[in-house]
Design an enzyme around this catalytic site. Structure first.
Site, PDB file in Angstrom:
ATOM      1  N   PRO A 151     -11.272  42.177  37.431  1.00  0.00           N
ATOM      2  CG  PRO A 151     -11.994  44.259  38.199  1.00  0.00           C
ATOM      3  CD  PRO A 151     -10.897  43.602  37.425  1.00  0.00           C
ATOM      4  CG  MET A 152     -14.380  39.400  34.967  1.00  0.00           C
ATOM      5  SD  MET A 152     -14.008  38.026  33.830  1.00  0.00           S
ATOM      6  CE  MET A 152     -12.723  37.163  34.779  1.00  0.00           C
ATOM      7  CB  ALA A 153     -19.901  40.831  39.135  1.00  0.00           C
ATOM      8  CD  GLN A 172     -13.886  46.946  40.285  1.00  0.00           C
ATOM      9  OE1 GLN A 172     -14.916  46.328  40.079  1.00  0.00           O
ATOM     10  NE2 GLN A 172     -13.020  47.231  39.310  1.00  0.00           N
ATOM     11  CB  CYS A 204     -19.383  47.785  36.210  1.00  0.00           C
ATOM     12  SG  CYS A 204     -20.677  46.509  36.105  1.00  0.00           S
ATOM     13  CG  ASN A 240      -9.750  45.017  30.593  1.00  0.00           C
ATOM     14  OD1 ASN A 240     -10.813  45.428  31.029  1.00  0.00           O
ATOM     15  ND2 ASN A 240      -9.520  43.736  30.429  1.00  0.00           N
ATOM     16  N   GLY A 241      -9.303  44.396  27.442  1.00  0.00           N
ATOM     17  CA  GLY A 241     -10.294  44.240  26.391  1.00  0.00           C
ATOM     18  C   GLY A 241      -9.820  43.366  25.243  1.00  0.00           C
ATOM     19  CG  ASP A 242     -12.063  42.253  22.457  1.00  0.00           C
ATOM     20  OD1 ASP A 242     -12.832  41.779  23.321  1.00  0.00           O
ATOM     21  OD2 ASP A 242     -12.460  42.929  21.492  1.00  0.00           O
ATOM     22  N   GLY A 296      -9.783  39.238  31.246  1.00  0.00           N
ATOM     23  CA  GLY A 296     -11.068  38.976  31.883  1.00  0.00           C
ATOM     24  C   GLY A 296     -11.719  37.734  31.327  1.00  0.00           C
TER      25      GLY A 296
END
Length: 341
Positions: A16-18, A70, A100, A203-205, A227
């Site tokens: 999820p990305m705003a 979310q 977040c 999650n991450g990179d 993401g």
């Protein structure tokens, strides 16, 4: 990979990305290989539910199940109410945001700010799970490794989540203080995997198929969540899924494939947002698609001055036609092959 009653088609998920993972983007990612996508963060405050922004975030028309929404907030009762509200709007999985790092979220004591208040974390998790259980709706949690590097508490939060009945946990390998700087670390994710039995998502990179394989092997996680690496590269899900299943690397998309995908994305984006908002919010997506292509940044600087959707769409089409005519291709294959996959 299972989340409650749902068996996902693969273990490559959309984070999820705003302002990014709206319905058009989620649908495109799913069609290009993502096994699951979580919506943008929806406010738990009932006073915001009738706003235009929240209404768009609650629009799941035509989206492939399971639809995951979310929610964010710091009040247990309000979060429980928001969960039920979103279930009634079509959500089949509720995800709780405790990751977040944005100031406007943390200043409201929600998002990753909750990592400083484990007692409140427990009350929120219990309240949301209790509200969703009678409806048969699983609840997931997305969080970080801690508030800062001196106060990592991912192991304790993971145990709280499992004890509360959380169906799956996503862990970003950074603290809140890290924001998105430096490199994600996976040691904490690996340690959490050894402590809990519920599904764990790393999650991450994770930016390449090879990185996805390495992270899964090192952490023991059940899935990876992508993401920022998907911004302007929605085909990354197909690439990672193919590599994880076969060990083979797919050829990169040609400019013709990119052109067709971006123009289709823009068509859906304009229909979703309308003329005024559509032309403006599409600029970031166009920039992400083109930022690594020869002449892309210069074109985007000119394109950002266009203020109507028809002209913006045509400018993108014409630019791709010119580089396809005059420049070498970055990959092989044809658009129909990718779009039909």
């Amino acid at each position: 990979m299972r989340i409650g009653p749902w068996t996902l088609p693969n273990n490559v998920l959309v984070a999820p990305m705003a302002g990014v993972t709206d319905r058009p983007f989620r649908q495109l990612c799913k069609r290009l290989g993502a096994g699951y996508a979580v919506s943008e963060m929806a406010a738990s405050n009932p006073r915001l539910w009738d706003s235009v922004k929240t209404s768009r975030r609650l629009n799941h028309d035509g989206e492939i199940d399971p639809i995951s929404v979310q929610i964010a907030g710091a009040d247990p009762a309000m979060m429980a109410e928001a969960a039920v509200f979103n279930v009634n709007k079509g959500a089949r999985i509720i995800d709780i945001n405790m990751g977040c790092p944005a100031k406007k979220v943390c200043n409201l004591a929600s998002g990753s700010a909750l990592l400083r208040h484990e007692d409140l974390i427990k009350r929120i998790l219990d309240a949301v799970v209790e509200a969703c259980a009678p409806l048969g709706i699983p609840v997931t949690l997305k969080t970080r490794t801690g508030w800062d590097r001196e106060h990592k508490n991912a192991l304790r939060v993971a145990r709280l989540a499992e004890d509360s009945g959380i169906a799956a946990l996503t862990l970003h390998g950074r603290t809140r203080a890290d924001l998105y700087t430096g490199e994600a670390e996976y040691d904490t994710i690996r340690a959490v995997r050894a402590e809990i039995k519920i599904p764990l998502v790393a999650n991450g990179d994770i930016t390449t198929p090879e990185k996805a394989r390495a992270v899964l092997d090192y952490t023991g996680a059940d899935a990876v969540m992508i993401g920022r690496a998907a911004q302007g590269r929605p085909w990354i899900f197909r690439e990672i899924d193919h590599f994880l299943r076969t060990g083979a690397t797919l050829a990169p998309p040609t400019w013709g494939e990119m052109r067709d995908l971006l123009l289709e994305h823009l068509d859906d984006h304009y229909r979703f947002y309308g003329e005024h908002t559509g032309v403006r919010s599409a600029r970031k997506h166009i920039g992400w698609y083109l930022e690594d292509l020869p002449g892309g940044p210069a074109f985007c600087a000119r394109m950002n001055l266009i203020d109507d959707t028809r002209s913006q769409w045509q400018a993108v089409a014409d630019w791709f036609d010119s580089i396809m005519r005059d420049g070498p291709q970055p990959g092989n294959g044809n658009a129909q092959t990718l779009l039909a996959a």
